[in-house]
Design a protein around this motif. Structure first.
Motif, PDB file in Angstrom:
ATOM      1  N   ILE A 180      -0.339   0.065   0.395  1.00 17.82           N
ATOM      2  CA  ILE A 180       0.226   1.222  -0.301  1.00 17.82           C
ATOM      3  C   ILE A 180      -0.576   1.387  -1.586  1.00 17.82           C
ATOM      4  O   ILE A 180      -0.708   0.436  -2.371  1.00 17.82           O
ATOM      5  N   PHE A 181      -1.148   2.564  -1.786  1.00 19.36           N
ATOM      6  CA  PHE A 181      -2.047   2.822  -2.926  1.00 19.36           C
ATOM      7  C   PHE A 181      -1.720   4.208  -3.467  1.00 19.36           C
ATOM      8  O   PHE A 181      -2.002   5.214  -2.835  1.00 19.36           O
ATOM      9  N   GLU A 182      -1.053   4.270  -4.618  1.00 21.83           N
ATOM     10  CA  GLU A 182      -0.623   5.554  -5.175  1.00 21.83           C
ATOM     11  C   GLU A 182      -0.805   5.578  -6.694  1.00 21.83           C
ATOM     12  O   GLU A 182      -0.685   4.551  -7.356  1.00 21.83           O
ATOM     13  N   ALA A 183      -1.081   6.795  -7.229  1.00 19.12           N
ATOM     14  CA  ALA A 183      -1.260   6.961  -8.684  1.00 19.12           C
ATOM     15  C   ALA A 183      -0.607   8.255  -9.135  1.00 19.12           C
ATOM     16  O   ALA A 183      -0.512   9.220  -8.374  1.00 19.12           O
ATOM     17  N   ASP A 184      -0.144   8.266 -10.379  1.00 17.75           N
ATOM     18  CA  ASP A 184       0.489   9.469 -10.935  1.00 17.75           C
ATOM     19  C   ASP A 184       0.437   9.409 -12.464  1.00 17.75           C
ATOM     20  O   ASP A 184       0.582   8.341 -13.051  1.00 17.75           O
ATOM     21  N   ALA A 185       0.261  10.564 -13.086  1.00 19.85           N
ATOM     22  CA  ALA A 185       0.187  10.634 -14.554  1.00 19.85           C
ATOM     23  C   ALA A 185       1.526  10.305 -15.210  1.00 19.85           C
ATOM     24  O   ALA A 185       1.568   9.883 -16.368  1.00 19.85           O
ATOM     25  N   SER A 186       2.632  10.478 -14.479  1.00 20.41           N
ATOM     26  CA  SER A 186       3.960  10.279 -15.090  1.00 20.41           C
ATOM     27  C   SER A 186       4.514   8.864 -14.899  1.00 20.41           C
ATOM     28  O   SER A 186       5.636   8.580 -15.284  1.00 20.41           O
ATOM     29  N   TRP A 187       3.716   7.963 -14.310  1.00 21.13           N
ATOM     30  CA  TRP A 187       4.200   6.606 -14.065  1.00 21.13           C
ATOM     31  C   TRP A 187       3.672   5.657 -15.140  1.00 21.13           C
ATOM     32  O   TRP A 187       2.468   5.356 -15.148  1.00 21.13           O
ATOM     33  N   PRO A 188       4.519   5.148 -16.054  1.00 21.00           N
ATOM     34  CA  PRO A 188       4.034   4.248 -17.112  1.00 21.00           C
ATOM     35  C   PRO A 188       3.469   2.943 -16.547  1.00 21.00           C
ATOM     36  O   PRO A 188       4.078   2.316 -15.678  1.00 21.00           O
ATOM     37  N   ALA A 189       2.300   2.551 -17.049  1.00 17.52           N
ATOM     38  CA  ALA A 189       1.626   1.334 -16.566  1.00 17.52           C
ATOM     39  C   ALA A 189       2.503   0.091 -16.732  1.00 17.52           C
ATOM     40  O   ALA A 189       2.404  -0.861 -15.952  1.00 17.52           O
ATOM     41  N   GLY A 190       3.390   0.094 -17.738  1.00 15.10           N
ATOM     42  CA  GLY A 190       4.248  -1.066 -17.981  1.00 15.10           C
ATOM     43  C   GLY A 190       5.362  -1.231 -16.967  1.00 15.10           C
ATOM     44  O   GLY A 190       6.040  -2.263 -16.953  1.00 15.10           O
ATOM     45  N   ILE A 191       5.575  -0.226 -16.117  1.00 14.94           N
ATOM     46  CA  ILE A 191       6.703  -0.278 -15.171  1.00 14.94           C
ATOM     47  C   ILE A 191       6.253  -0.356 -13.716  1.00 14.94           C
ATOM     48  O   ILE A 191       6.976  -0.849 -12.859  1.00 14.94           O
ATOM     49  N   VAL A 192       5.019   0.112 -13.430  1.00 11.88           N
ATOM     50  CA  VAL A 192       4.598   0.203 -12.024  1.00 11.88           C
ATOM     51  C   VAL A 192       4.587  -1.154 -11.308  1.00 11.88           C
ATOM     52  O   VAL A 192       4.799  -1.228 -10.098  1.00 11.88           O
ATOM     53  N   GLY A 193       4.373  -2.250 -12.051  1.00  7.89           N
ATOM     54  CA  GLY A 193       4.347  -3.572 -11.418  1.00  7.89           C
ATOM     55  C   GLY A 193       5.684  -3.959 -10.805  1.00  7.89           C
ATOM     56  O   GLY A 193       5.740  -4.534  -9.712  1.00  7.89           O
ATOM     57  N   ILE A 194       6.784  -3.615 -11.501  1.00  2.28           N
ATOM     58  CA  ILE A 194       8.127  -3.941 -10.976  1.00  2.28           C
ATOM     59  C   ILE A 194       8.374  -3.138  -9.705  1.00  2.28           C
ATOM     60  O   ILE A 194       8.921  -3.645  -8.728  1.00  2.28           O
ATOM     61  N   VAL A 195       7.973  -1.866  -9.725  1.00  2.88           N
ATOM     62  CA  VAL A 195       8.169  -1.002  -8.553  1.00  2.88           C
ATOM     63  C   VAL A 195       7.331  -1.528  -7.390  1.00  2.88           C
ATOM     64  O   VAL A 195       7.796  -1.577  -6.243  1.00  2.88           O
ATOM     65  N   ALA A 196       6.104  -1.941  -7.682  1.00  3.30           N
ATOM     66  CA  ALA A 196       5.226  -2.480  -6.628  1.00  3.30           C
ATOM     67  C   ALA A 196       5.877  -3.694  -5.966  1.00  3.30           C
ATOM     68  O   ALA A 196       5.841  -3.835  -4.739  1.00  3.30           O
ATOM     69  N   SER A 197       6.519  -4.554  -6.767  1.00  2.67           N
ATOM     70  CA  SER A 197       7.201  -5.736  -6.203  1.00  2.67           C
ATOM     71  C   SER A 197       8.299  -5.326  -5.235  1.00  2.67           C
ATOM     72  O   SER A 197       8.463  -5.915  -4.162  1.00  2.67           O
ATOM     73  N   LYS A 198       9.072  -4.302  -5.600  1.00  2.00           N
ATOM     74  CA  LYS A 198      10.175  -3.838  -4.750  1.00  2.00           C
ATOM     75  C   LYS A 198       9.645  -3.213  -3.454  1.00  2.00           C
ATOM     76  O   LYS A 198      10.239  -3.364  -2.388  1.00  2.00           O
ATOM     77  N   LEU A 199       8.514  -2.513  -3.543  1.00  2.00           N
ATOM     78  CA  LEU A 199       7.922  -1.900  -2.348  1.00  2.00           C
ATOM     79  C   LEU A 199       7.375  -2.976  -1.404  1.00  2.00           C
ATOM     80  O   LEU A 199       7.474  -2.843  -0.186  1.00  2.00           O
ATOM     81  N   VAL A 200       6.817  -4.049  -1.971  1.00  2.00           N
ATOM     82  CA  VAL A 200       6.332  -5.157  -1.138  1.00  2.00           C
ATOM     83  C   VAL A 200       7.507  -5.777  -0.376  1.00  2.00           C
ATOM     84  O   VAL A 200       7.409  -6.072   0.816  1.00  2.00           O
ATOM     85  N   GLU A 201       8.641  -5.953  -1.063  1.00  2.00           N
ATOM     86  CA  GLU A 201       9.850  -6.491  -0.415  1.00  2.00           C
ATOM     87  C   GLU A 201      10.287  -5.604   0.746  1.00  2.00           C
ATOM     88  O   GLU A 201      10.661  -6.080   1.807  1.00  2.00           O
ATOM     89  N   GLU A 202      10.244  -4.281   0.514  1.00  4.71           N
ATOM     90  CA  GLU A 202      10.747  -3.337   1.509  1.00  4.71           C
ATOM     91  C   GLU A 202       9.798  -3.138   2.686  1.00  4.71           C
ATOM     92  O   GLU A 202      10.216  -3.054   3.836  1.00  4.71           O
TER      93      GLU A 202
END
Length: 396
Positions: A180-202
């Motif tokens: 899964i490889f996604e980018a967006d201007a509205s996604w803060p760099a400090g938060i994307v890591g937590i979301v990535a962890s949840k997506l890996v779980e799912e």
């Protein structure tokens, strides 16, 4: 790695370093330095004074997701007992707001309730607020910074939920993807890591999410056990501006003109290294048991292995054909699931599934379920009982 030109570099992982334990976190190394300084004649501190720093050492080691084995486990085990007695007004205020019961303090409550609030400062604005909380001298000052961190954490949860939903909407054909490889201007760099962890779980896919600025993108990567993410990213170092991490998690920055090339190279590496079975979400189960084997003696044996965390996970048990005799949602927006389950001898067991709320509409009274769970102690109105904390479930 190239070492900086410094007066001294303290790192147990340097080849020539003789320190016996190699997995200390940054806070562990800082503690060792403080311990060495304190032990020198004329340091001005009584012998053994450094143990009062262990509350911070335990928080930092847990927050770093370090393996809780060897010396890390020792530091956390004794650090938690110091944290129970901490006199730091800031930590006391934050634990009160987080709803942490000091009598039941463990690595899980620190990792899931305390550290996200401390980390929220750096994710949302500046980490200084977390520092100011820790060094606060008065209750009023402590309360002020604890409330600021609580507010920042709520904002972080809100943004995290929004990013998670947006990524899920984009990757509906996830079965066709190796990563899964996604980018967006509205996604803060400090938060994307937590979301990535949840997506890996799912989805059980290596996941890279980025904040896309005008010229550059900065992101975080999380991975699965079959795919060493830092090794893969290192193979793309010629198109990266910065990167670092380990086998399961990494951070990186690159110019936007190289995004497609970066994505293609990682997809090719994933195709080459990942088998189809690696991409099927799975649950680790340690042992199948019978209801008769669940008792206080077993619980007390398990507790001897605490504190649990990376490298020393809490044991996961399996029970089959448990009959649902009651079910209901609990918590904010009924996010969690509470079950009463009867075994074949009609003994009823309490079970709780955190973030299992969506199951409420998929299950009904009388259904037979198979469950993967951890054994927890639950106390209500002065009554202690064993509770089954769900890791996963399915219809029998």
């Amino acid at each position: 790695h190239k070492l900086p030109k410094a007066y001294a570099v303290i790192c147990a992982k340097k080849k020539e370093d003789k320190y016996p334990y190699k997995e200390l976190t940054g806070v562990g190394v800082a503690f060792k330095l403080a311990q060495a300084i304190q032990s020198k004649p004329g340091a001005g501190l009584e012998s053994g004074f450094e143990k009062w720093f262990l509350d911070l050492v335990s928080i930092g080691t847990i927050a770093d997701c370090a393996p809780l084995l060897g010396e890390n486990r020792t530091l956390v085990k004794y650090g938690l007992s110091i944290l129970e007695k901490t006199q730091r007004p800031g930590l006391l205020a934050l634990m009160r707001i987080a709803g942490i019961d000091l009598e039941k303090l463990n690595a899980h409550s620190v990792g899931y309730l305390l550290t996200p609030r401390l980390n929220a400062a750096g994710r949302m604005n500046h980490a200084n607020n977390a520092y100011k909380l820790i060094v606060a001298k008065t209750e009023a000052e402590a309360e002020k910074y604890a409330r600021q961190l609580e507010k920042a954490n709520r904002e972080r949860q809100k943004i995290q939920g929004k990013i998670f939903k947006e990524v899920k909407d984009r990757v509906k054909d996830v079965k066709e993807k190796g990563i899964i490889f996604e980018a967006d201007a509205s996604w803060p760099a400090g938060i994307v890591g937590i979301v990535a962890s949840k997506l890996v779980e799912e989805y059980s896919r290596p996941t890279l999410l980025m904040e896309k600025d005008k010229e550059e993108s900065t992101g975080s990567a999380r991975s699965i056990s079959g795919f060493n993410i830092i090794e893969a990213i290192t193979q793309c170092s010629d198109i990266l501006l910065e990167y670092g991490g380990h086998s399961m998690a990494a951070g990186f920055t690159l110019e936007n003109k190289n995004l497609e090339e970066f994505k293609k190279r990682l997809e090719d590496l994933a195709k080459e290294r990942l088998k189809d079975e690696d991409l099927i979400p799975s649950v680790r189960i340690d042992v199948e048991i019978t209801p008769k084997e669940i008792n206080w003696e077993l619980y007390q044996q398990i507790e001897k292995f605490a504190p649990f965390g990376g490298g020393n996970e809490e044991p996961v048990f399996f029970l089959k054909e448990m009959k649902i005799v009651d079910l209901f949602g609990v918590g904010f927006q009924q996010k969690h699931l509470k079950l009463k389950l009867a075994d074949t001898e009609n003994k009823v067991w309490q079970a709780i599934g955190f973030n299992f709320g969506e199951w409420k509409d998929k299950l009904k009274m009388g259904d037979l379920v198979d469950i993967a769970f951890e054994i927890e102690e639950h106390e209500w109105n002065g009554k202690r009982e064993l509770e089954l904390k769900l890791v996963d479930l399915k219809l029998h």
